[in-house]
Design an enzyme around this catalytic site. Structure first.
Site, short mmCIF file in Angstrom:
data_model
loop_
_atom_site.label_atom_id
_atom_site.label_comp_id
_atom_site.label_asym_id
_atom_site.label_seq_id
_atom_site.Cartn_x
_atom_site.Cartn_y
_atom_site.Cartn_z
N GLU A 18 -65.26 -67.52 37.91
CA GLU A 18 -65.69 -67.33 39.30
C GLU A 18 -67.08 -66.68 39.34
O GLU A 18 -67.26 -65.54 38.87
CB GLU A 18 -64.67 -66.45 40.06
N LYS A 41 -55.89 -59.27 44.63
CA LYS A 41 -56.53 -60.40 43.95
C LYS A 41 -57.95 -60.02 43.54
O LYS A 41 -58.42 -60.36 42.45
CB LYS A 41 -56.53 -61.63 44.86
N ASP A 74 -52.99 -60.96 26.29
CA ASP A 74 -52.12 -61.86 27.04
C ASP A 74 -52.29 -61.56 28.54
O ASP A 74 -51.76 -60.55 29.04
CB ASP A 74 -50.69 -61.61 26.55
N HIS A 80 -71.32 -65.15 47.76
CA HIS A 80 -70.59 -66.25 47.12
C HIS A 80 -71.36 -67.55 47.20
O HIS A 80 -71.47 -68.29 46.24
CB HIS A 80 -69.25 -66.47 47.85
C1 MEV Z 1 -62.45 -63.12 46.13
O1 MEV Z 1 -62.29 -63.69 44.85
C2 MEV Z 1 -61.84 -61.73 46.18
C3 MEV Z 1 -61.81 -61.05 47.56
O2 MEV Z 1 -61.13 -61.88 48.51
C4 MEV Z 1 -61.09 -59.74 47.38
C5 MEV Z 1 -60.79 -59.00 48.67
O3 MEV Z 1 -60.64 -59.63 49.72
O4 MEV Z 1 -60.68 -57.77 48.59
C6 MEV Z 1 -63.19 -60.83 48.09
#
Ligand code: MEV
Length: 420
Positions: A76, A255, A271, A368
């Protein structure tokens, strides 16, 4: 020139000049995109090719007072950029502090269909010394290194199963293999005592011990072009509080943390699924998902804390077999499990900070989109200075359109370095 603006070769040279990489490790990074054929074949059944990913570095993250270059492997584009950005934000306040717990692994040996469960539990409890000897004989070198069996706790589960919870100290290894070896040896012996076949003998990926990363920083470090640091910090806290009560947000909050955690775990050759399984358990509560980290303001400072179960090791298995995992380990200075856990948790926390700051400030898409345009330009065939030039023009995610834009760029004749 800033690190991110350099060529990969110049970045490696900078790390060698700083003493973070040896010249040999830098040469290995430059040339060894692919695994040795024998290693690739040994690591996977039915191997038909190799799948490579970029090896990046979270720049200048201060962890427990040490300036550290943390290796990260991820697909990413914004992840390493965000982590390095987070590292910069916390640097002036002394960086991230991390505490780790003793590295122990538990496993379970379970029997079903026993006629007298309490008697079976008592028998195992009374013969623990014999089981300790069985475990030692199953892995003498582990005992010689100071590890091995630490305890056996029999219990009866749901009035049906006899469960022996076994705790093992795997020393510098992650422990899955050697724990399973010990468990199977012990299960066979207990099976003879009970005249029963064990249902299962396997480690548990549940890790009760947590690695805790904390940071305290002045809100000013979070200022953006349009918002004061104080305003950003207040909004970061509000977003963190939302994640405490809204599962939808908590999952995404986590995430973002896993973006960093997974990239460091992967670079280390560990792992990734074991870590994900343990983290998932710790993020699940009776009411839904809960955030792994939280942020709050006190005495006009922003405080952050991340708690993570981290079942990882620094020797054994793929860690020792993958040449670039060895390079990552040297770069990250992961001599002990605790040092690796500290690197993973520290990156997870600053990754989270960078994400929350972007979300409540400029929004996530600005950064992004720029990085994705960069990646699309490369995918379309741009090289050298064409990459930036094409990325600046791209307002599409479509590869064919990007190729057409590259052709137009080349036609204009301003960027002909692709021929070299
Ligand atoms: C994107 O890979 C991760 C985010 O969505 C994490 C978050 O919302 O805290 C930006």
């Amino acid at each position: 020139m800033k690190f991110y603006q350099m060529t990969p070769a110049a970045r490696r040279a900078a790390l060698v000049a700083e003493g973070a990489l040896t010249p040999a490790a830098a040469a290995q990074l430059a040339t060894s995109g692919a695994l040795p054929a024998a290693v690739a074949d040994a690591l996977s059944e039915n191997q038909i090719g190799q799948f490579t990913l970029p090896f990046g570095v979270c720049r200048n993250l201060v962890i427990n007072g040490q300036l550290t270059q943390v290796p990260m492997v991820t697909e990413e584009p914004s992840v390493v950029a965000a982590a390095s950005n987070g590292a910069r934000m916390v640097r002036a306040s002394g960086g991230v502090h991390v505490t780790t717990a003793p590295h122990l692994v538990t496993g379970e040996i379970v029997f079903d269909h026993l006629a007298d469960l309490p008697a079976a539990a008592q028998l195992v409890a009374a013969r623990q010394a014999e089981l300790t000897a069985v475990a030692a004989a199953a892995h003498p070198s582990l005992v010689a290194r100071g590890g091995g069996l630490r305890g056996i706790t029999p219990s009866i589960v749901a009035a049906r199963w006899l469960k022996l919870q076994v705790t093992i100290d795997p020393q510098a290894a992650m422990g899955a293999n050697l724990v399973n070896t010990l468990l199977e040896a012990m299960a066979a012996v207990v099976g003879e005592w009970l005249h029963a076949e064990p249902l299962v003998a396997i480690l548990s990926n549940q890790v009760p011990e947590q690695t805790v990363a904390t940071v305290t920083l002045a809100p000013a470090a979070l200022a953006t072009r349009d918002h004061s640091g104080q305003a950003i910090a207040t909004r970061v806290v509000a977003l963190s509080e939302l994640a405490q009560v809204d599962s939808d947000r908590a999952v995404t909050h986590n995430k973002g943390i896993m973006n960093g955690v997974n990239a460091v775990v992967l670079a280390s050759g560990n792992d990734t699924r074991a870590v994900a399984a343990a983290v998932f358990a710790s993020a699940t509560s009776a009411t839904g998902m809960r955030p792994l980290s939280r942020w709050w303001l006190a005495a006009n400072q922003l405080h952050g804390e991340l708690r993570l179960p981290l079942p990882v090791g620094v020797v054994g298995g793929a860690i020792s077999a993958l040449p670039l995992a060895q390079v990552a380990s040297a770069l990250g200075r992961w001599h002990t499990v605790a040092q690796l856990q500290a690197g993973i948790a520290a990156v997870g926390l600053v990754q989270n900070l960078a994400a929350l700051r972007a979300l409540v400030g400029p929004g996530i898409q600005a950064g992004h989109m720029a990085l994705q345009a960069h990646a699309l330009a490369i995918a379309a065939g741009a090289t050298g200075s064409e990459i930036q030039a094409l990325a600046a023009r791209l307002h599409t995610k479509d590869l064919a359109a990007a190729r057409r834009a590259l052709a137009a760029l080349r036609k204009e004749g301003q960027h002909d370095n692709h021929r070299h």
